[in-house]
Design a protein around this motif. Structure first.
Motif, PDB file in Angstrom:
ATOM      1  N   LEU A  80       0.820  -1.217   0.000  1.00 60.58           N
ATOM      2  CA  LEU A  80       0.000   0.000   0.000  1.00 60.58           C
ATOM      3  C   LEU A  80       0.849   1.259   0.000  1.00 60.58           C
ATOM      4  N   ARG A  81       2.105   1.137   0.416  1.00 58.02           N
ATOM      5  CA  ARG A  81       3.010   2.294   0.498  1.00 58.02           C
ATOM      6  C   ARG A  81       4.062   2.270  -0.607  1.00 58.02           C
ATOM      7  N   GLN A  82       3.912   1.371  -1.590  1.00 56.43           N
ATOM      8  CA  GLN A  82       4.922   1.239  -2.631  1.00 56.43           C
ATOM      9  C   GLN A  82       5.212   2.571  -3.318  1.00 56.43           C
ATOM     10  N   ASN A  83       4.187   3.225  -3.822  1.00 57.63           N
ATOM     11  CA  ASN A  83       4.401   4.466  -4.569  1.00 57.63           C
ATOM     12  C   ASN A  83       4.928   5.581  -3.682  1.00 57.63           C
ATOM     13  N   GLN A  84       4.383   5.692  -2.472  1.00 52.57           N
ATOM     14  CA  GLN A  84       4.811   6.752  -1.561  1.00 52.57           C
ATOM     15  C   GLN A  84       6.273   6.599  -1.166  1.00 52.57           C
ATOM     16  N   LEU A  85       6.658   5.360  -0.823  1.00 53.36           N
ATOM     17  CA  LEU A  85       8.028   5.142  -0.381  1.00 53.36           C
ATOM     18  C   LEU A  85       9.018   5.207  -1.542  1.00 53.36           C
ATOM     19  N   ALA A  86       8.668   4.609  -2.663  1.00 53.64           N
ATOM     20  CA  ALA A  86       9.571   4.620  -3.816  1.00 53.64           C
ATOM     21  C   ALA A  86       9.853   6.043  -4.282  1.00 53.64           C
ATOM     22  N   ALA A  87       8.855   6.918  -4.172  1.00 54.43           N
ATOM     23  CA  ALA A  87       9.027   8.299  -4.612  1.00 54.43           C
ATOM     24  C   ALA A  87      10.014   9.065  -3.740  1.00 54.43           C
ATOM     25  N   ARG A  88      10.218   8.599  -2.509  1.00 52.60           N
ATOM     26  CA  ARG A  88      11.067   9.325  -1.566  1.00 52.60           C
ATOM     27  C   ARG A  88      12.439   8.676  -1.374  1.00 52.60           C
ATOM     28  N   LEU A  89      12.674   7.547  -2.023  1.00 54.16           N
ATOM     29  CA  LEU A  89      13.938   6.843  -1.867  1.00 54.16           C
ATOM     30  C   LEU A  89      14.699   6.822  -3.198  1.00 54.16           C
ATOM     31  N   LYS A  90      16.016   6.774  -3.114  1.00 52.95           N
ATOM     32  CA  LYS A  90      16.841   6.789  -4.319  1.00 52.95           C
ATOM     33  C   LYS A  90      17.095   5.390  -4.876  1.00 52.95           C
ATOM     34  N   LEU A  91      16.989   4.383  -4.028  1.00 49.51           N
ATOM     35  CA  LEU A  91      17.246   3.022  -4.476  1.00 49.51           C
ATOM     36  C   LEU A  91      15.971   2.360  -4.991  1.00 49.51           C
ATOM     37  N   PRO A  92      16.091   1.379  -5.896  1.00 50.83           N
ATOM     38  CA  PRO A  92      14.925   0.595  -6.291  1.00 50.83           C
ATOM     39  C   PRO A  92      14.326  -0.098  -5.068  1.00 50.83           C
ATOM     40  N   LEU A  93      13.003  -0.064  -4.972  1.00 50.50           N
ATOM     41  CA  LEU A  93      12.306  -0.608  -3.809  1.00 50.50           C
ATOM     42  C   LEU A  93      11.186  -1.530  -4.252  1.00 50.50           C
ATOM     43  N   ALA A  94      11.145  -2.729  -3.694  1.00 49.57           N
ATOM     44  CA  ALA A  94      10.027  -3.652  -3.880  1.00 49.57           C
ATOM     45  C   ALA A  94       9.458  -3.958  -2.508  1.00 49.57           C
ATOM     46  N   THR A  95       8.338  -3.339  -2.175  1.00 50.66           N
ATOM     47  CA  THR A  95       7.789  -3.478  -0.831  1.00 50.66           C
ATOM     48  C   THR A  95       7.197  -4.844  -0.552  1.00 50.66           C
ATOM     49  N   SER A  96       6.734  -5.548  -1.586  1.00 49.21           N
ATOM     50  CA  SER A  96       5.890  -6.715  -1.348  1.00 49.21           C
ATOM     51  C   SER A  96       5.998  -7.742  -2.463  1.00 49.21           C
ATOM     52  N   SER A  97       5.894  -9.003  -2.092  1.00 49.08           N
ATOM     53  CA  SER A  97       5.846 -10.072  -3.086  1.00 49.08           C
ATOM     54  C   SER A  97       4.635  -9.950  -3.998  1.00 49.08           C
ATOM     55  N   LEU A  98       3.605  -9.227  -3.559  1.00 47.41           N
ATOM     56  CA  LEU A  98       2.407  -9.045  -4.379  1.00 47.41           C
ATOM     57  C   LEU A  98       2.713  -8.308  -5.678  1.00 47.41           C
ATOM     58  N   LEU A  99       3.820  -7.596  -5.739  1.00 46.77           N
ATOM     59  CA  LEU A  99       4.203  -6.901  -6.965  1.00 46.77           C
ATOM     60  C   LEU A  99       4.454  -7.875  -8.113  1.00 46.77           C
ATOM     61  N   GLN A 100       4.619  -9.144  -7.809  1.00 44.04           N
ATOM     62  CA  GLN A 100       4.850 -10.148  -8.848  1.00 44.04           C
ATOM     63  C   GLN A 100       3.576 -10.609  -9.539  1.00 44.04           C
ATOM     64  N   ILE A 101       2.417 -10.310  -8.960  1.00 47.30           N
ATOM     65  CA  ILE A 101       1.165 -10.860  -9.486  1.00 47.30           C
ATOM     66  C   ILE A 101       0.950 -10.522 -10.958  1.00 47.30           C
ATOM     67  N   PRO A 102       1.097  -9.263 -11.396  1.00 41.33           N
ATOM     68  CA  PRO A 102       0.846  -8.981 -12.817  1.00 41.33           C
ATOM     69  C   PRO A 102       1.748  -9.779 -13.746  1.00 41.33           C
ATOM     70  N   GLN A 103       3.024  -9.915 -13.409  1.00 44.51           N
ATOM     71  CA  GLN A 103       3.948 -10.655 -14.252  1.00 44.51           C
ATOM     72  C   GLN A 103       3.614 -12.150 -14.268  1.00 44.51           C
ATOM     73  N   VAL A 104       3.334 -12.708 -13.087  1.00 48.25           N
ATOM     74  CA  VAL A 104       2.996 -14.126 -13.015  1.00 48.25           C
ATOM     75  C   VAL A 104       1.724 -14.413 -13.804  1.00 48.25           C
ATOM     76  N   ALA A 105       0.730 -13.537 -13.681  1.00 47.23           N
ATOM     77  CA  ALA A 105      -0.529 -13.736 -14.399  1.00 47.23           C
ATOM     78  C   ALA A 105      -0.304 -13.805 -15.899  1.00 47.23           C
ATOM     79  N   ARG A 106       0.615 -13.002 -16.413  1.00 47.27           N
ATOM     80  CA  ARG A 106       0.891 -12.992 -17.848  1.00 47.27           C
ATOM     81  C   ARG A 106       1.587 -14.266 -18.325  1.00 47.27           C
ATOM     82  N   LEU A 107       2.220 -14.974 -17.420  1.00 44.64           N
ATOM     83  CA  LEU A 107       2.948 -16.182 -17.780  1.00 44.64           C
ATOM     84  C   LEU A 107       2.069 -17.424 -17.852  1.00 44.64           C
ATOM     85  N   LEU A 108       0.873 -17.340 -17.294  1.00 47.94           N
ATOM     86  CA  LEU A 108       0.028 -18.530 -17.158  1.00 47.94           C
ATOM     87  C   LEU A 108      -0.786 -18.797 -18.420  1.00 47.94           C
ATOM     88  N   PRO A 109      -1.129 -20.062 -18.663  1.00 49.29           N
ATOM     89  CA  PRO A 109      -1.994 -20.388 -19.790  1.00 49.29           C
ATOM     90  C   PRO A 109      -3.373 -19.743 -19.640  1.00 49.29           C
TER      91      PRO A 109
END
Length: 224
Positions: A80-109
């Motif tokens: 829920l804080r991905q965009n807020q935190l990423a905007a304030r930090l200089k390093l790449p940030l992945a807050t949650s494993s849930l960020l993988q859902i769109p990519q995984v969904a595209r891989l499935l039959p």
């Protein structure tokens, strides 16, 4: 060994075996930790973390100062804080494993869906999926209220691996029985990866968690 990976930790005190996000031996590269004091699991899961945003940013800045090449966190609900935190930090940030859902969904039959196992079903909302970049909610199963994982993480009970594993396997089994179209599992909770291999072996499904996301992020941020 490569560059270090930074992990922003909640303020918790339960056992973290190999596979858990908070055990350095879970990672195939150096990691460093920074704890946000007072940020309990329940506070973050319930979304009552507005007062901790500056502290999460400060933890990320400190990890950057110490030489981290990228960042993650120890709670999937922080998506829920991905965009807020990423905007304030200089390093790449992945807050949650849930960020993988769109990519995984595209891989499935065609006709197959991503199933999500979460620490707290009632607290995982459409807003979390939207912040993860997924426009619709995936089929979700939550660990039992007051069950073994809740007693461990919030109740201070000892780590009982067989009991925890059975509870998780029962949860996954119920999810697949209810949603037979599931073609892959994403584990929201960062304390579940010690059981990812067991889930894969029992249900013959790909399993994605905070470790799969962190390894991917580190590979790109560290130059391989």
């Amino acid at each position: 060994m490569g560059k270090s990976f930074g992990i922003i930790m909640l303020d918790t005190a339960f056992e973290r075996p190999v596979g858990d996000v908070g055990n350095a031996a879970s990672w195939p590269f150096p990691v460093m930790f920074e704890t946000v004091k007072g940020a309990t699991a329940r506070t973050i899961v319930d979304g009552r973390d507005d007062d901790f945003l500056d502290a999460f940013v400060a933890a990320g800045v400190e990890l950057e100062r110490r030489g981290a090449c990228a960042l993650t966190t120890s709670c999937g609900f922080l998506v829920l804080r991905q965009n807020q935190l990423a905007a304030r930090l200089k390093l790449p940030l992945a807050t949650s494993s849930l960020l993988q859902i769109p990519q995984v969904a595209r891989l499935l039959p065609a006709g197959r869906n991503v199933g999500v196992v979460t620490y707290d079903r009632a607290s995982l909302t459409k807003a979390h999926f939207l912040e993860a970049g997924f426009a619709t909610e995936s089929p979700v199963a939550g660990l039992p209220k007051g069950g073994a994982f809740h007693r461990l993480i919030e109740g201070g009970q000892p780590y009982d691996r067989p009991v925890l594993e059975k509870e998780l396997m029962d949860t996954v089994e119920d999810l697949i029985a209810r949603e037979p179209s599931i073609g892959a599992i994403v584990l929201e909770c960062t304390n579940l990866p010690p059981f990812s291999e067991a889930i894969h072996k029992r249900f013959s499904l790909p399993v994605f968690d905070i470790l799969t996301l962190g390894r991917w992020l580190h590979a790109g941020a560290s130059g391989g």
